[in-house]
Design a protein around this motif. Structure first.
Motif, PDB file in Angstrom:
ATOM      1  N   UNK A   4      -4.171 -10.012  26.539  1.00  9.03           N
ATOM      2  CA  UNK A   4      -4.051  -9.611  25.149  1.00  9.03           C
ATOM      3  C   UNK A   4      -2.639  -9.882  24.670  1.00  9.03           C
ATOM      4  N   UNK A   5      -2.522 -10.292  23.424  1.00 11.21           N
ATOM      5  CA  UNK A   5      -1.222 -10.579  22.843  1.00 11.21           C
ATOM      6  C   UNK A   5      -0.587  -9.290  22.335  1.00 11.21           C
ATOM      7  N   UNK A   6       0.681  -9.113  22.648  1.00 15.26           N
ATOM      8  CA  UNK A   6       1.421  -7.935  22.196  1.00 15.26           C
ATOM      9  C   UNK A   6       2.490  -8.315  21.178  1.00 15.26           C
ATOM     10  N   UNK A   7       2.426  -9.535  20.649  1.00  7.93           N
ATOM     11  CA  UNK A   7       3.492 -10.034  19.773  1.00  7.93           C
ATOM     12  C   UNK A   7       3.148 -10.034  18.289  1.00  7.93           C
ATOM     13  N   UNK A   8       1.923  -9.699  17.945  1.00  2.00           N
ATOM     14  CA  UNK A   8       1.487  -9.784  16.547  1.00  2.00           C
ATOM     15  C   UNK A   8       2.342  -8.914  15.634  1.00  2.00           C
ATOM     16  N   UNK A  64       9.442 -18.297  18.231  1.00  2.00           N
ATOM     17  CA  UNK A  64       8.396 -17.781  17.346  1.00  2.00           C
ATOM     18  C   UNK A  64       7.072 -18.057  18.048  1.00  2.00           C
ATOM     19  N   UNK A  65       6.414 -17.048  18.606  1.00  2.00           N
ATOM     20  CA  UNK A  65       5.313 -17.293  19.533  1.00  2.00           C
ATOM     21  C   UNK A  65       3.932 -17.543  18.943  1.00  2.00           C
ATOM     22  N   UNK A  66       3.693 -17.179  17.687  1.00  4.87           N
ATOM     23  CA  UNK A  66       2.315 -17.209  17.195  1.00  4.87           C
ATOM     24  C   UNK A  66       2.118 -18.272  16.126  1.00  4.87           C
ATOM     25  N   UNK A  67       1.095 -19.098  16.361  1.00  7.94           N
ATOM     26  CA  UNK A  67       0.722 -20.134  15.396  1.00  7.94           C
ATOM     27  C   UNK A  67      -0.717 -19.910  14.971  1.00  7.94           C
ATOM     28  N   UNK A  75     -10.243 -21.324  11.974  1.00  4.96           N
ATOM     29  CA  UNK A  75      -9.696 -20.001  11.725  1.00  4.96           C
ATOM     30  C   UNK A  75      -9.365 -19.351  13.062  1.00  4.96           C
ATOM     31  N   UNK A  76      -8.242 -19.735  13.646  1.00  2.51           N
ATOM     32  CA  UNK A  76      -7.829 -19.139  14.902  1.00  2.51           C
ATOM     33  C   UNK A  76      -6.312 -19.068  14.977  1.00  2.51           C
ATOM     34  N   UNK A  77      -5.831 -18.201  15.838  1.00  2.00           N
ATOM     35  CA  UNK A  77      -4.402 -18.029  16.104  1.00  2.00           C
ATOM     36  C   UNK A  77      -4.181 -18.111  17.605  1.00  2.00           C
ATOM     37  N   UNK A  78      -2.960 -18.488  17.981  1.00  2.00           N
ATOM     38  CA  UNK A  78      -2.614 -18.661  19.391  1.00  2.00           C
ATOM     39  C   UNK A  78      -1.236 -18.079  19.649  1.00  2.00           C
ATOM     40  N   UNK A  79      -1.075 -17.409  20.769  1.00  5.62           N
ATOM     41  CA  UNK A  79       0.227 -16.912  21.197  1.00  5.62           C
ATOM     42  C   UNK A  79       0.713 -17.760  22.375  1.00  5.62           C
ATOM     43  N   UNK A  80       1.851 -18.439  22.190  1.00  2.00           N
ATOM     44  CA  UNK A  80       2.398 -19.269  23.271  1.00  2.00           C
ATOM     45  C   UNK A  80       2.875 -18.427  24.453  1.00  2.00           C
ATOM     46  N   UNK A  81       3.426 -17.260  24.194  1.00  2.00           N
ATOM     47  CA  UNK A  81       3.950 -16.437  25.285  1.00  2.00           C
ATOM     48  C   UNK A  81       2.811 -15.938  26.176  1.00  2.00           C
ATOM     49  N   UNK A  82       1.782 -15.383  25.558  1.00  2.00           N
ATOM     50  CA  UNK A  82       0.674 -14.833  26.334  1.00  2.00           C
ATOM     51  C   UNK A  82      -0.387 -15.881  26.684  1.00  2.00           C
ATOM     52  N   UNK A  83      -0.226 -17.100  26.140  1.00  2.00           N
ATOM     53  CA  UNK A  83      -1.145 -18.201  26.436  1.00  2.00           C
ATOM     54  C   UNK A  83      -2.597 -17.791  26.166  1.00  2.00           C
ATOM     55  N   UNK A  84      -2.818 -17.255  24.945  1.00  2.00           N
ATOM     56  CA  UNK A  84      -4.144 -16.757  24.607  1.00  2.00           C
ATOM     57  C   UNK A  84      -4.415 -16.842  23.117  1.00  2.00           C
ATOM     58  N   UNK A  85      -5.702 -16.924  22.782  1.00  2.00           N
ATOM     59  CA  UNK A  85      -6.123 -16.828  21.386  1.00  2.00           C
ATOM     60  C   UNK A  85      -6.035 -15.380  20.942  1.00  2.00           C
ATOM     61  N   UNK A  86      -5.807 -15.204  19.668  1.00  2.00           N
ATOM     62  CA  UNK A  86      -5.696 -13.860  19.096  1.00  2.00           C
ATOM     63  C   UNK A  86      -6.893 -13.624  18.194  1.00  2.00           C
TER      64      UNK A  86
END
Length: 86
Positions: A4-8, A64-67, A75-86
């Motif tokens: 899970x992403x904690x950067x949002x 800046x981790x989230x694209x 319609x999707x987002x990705x976190x580079x740090x957590x290497x996961x879709x959000x």
């Protein structure tokens, strides 16, 4: 268990795209495959399938981790740090 992403909360801002194409590719005259937008500053960069991989390079330069996809119909987002879709 899925990561899970904690950067949002800290990194997603209300931004608009800075350009209608990859910022770096537009400057150099290069082409891209797909576009991604940084959700912290609005930088538009090309995806990892593009020669420049400018969206990932922007992450490495700025942390800046989230694209999110800047492609129509996606319609999707990705976190580079957590290497996961959000």
């Amino acid at each position: 268990m899925a990561t899970q992403c904690t950067h949002v909360a800290d990194h997603v801002k209300k931004v608009k795209p800075n350009t209608k194409g990859c910022e770096e590719c537009l400057k150099t005259g290069d082409t891209w495959v797909h576009l991604r937008m940084c959700l912290e500053c609005g930088h538009v960069g090309c995806c990892d399938s593009s020669n420049g991989r400018h969206a990932r390079a922007h992450f490495h330069a700025t942390q800046h981790p989230i694209i999110q996809s800047a492609e129509r119909g996606e319609d999707w987002r990705w976190c580079y740090i957590d290497d996961t879709y959000i």
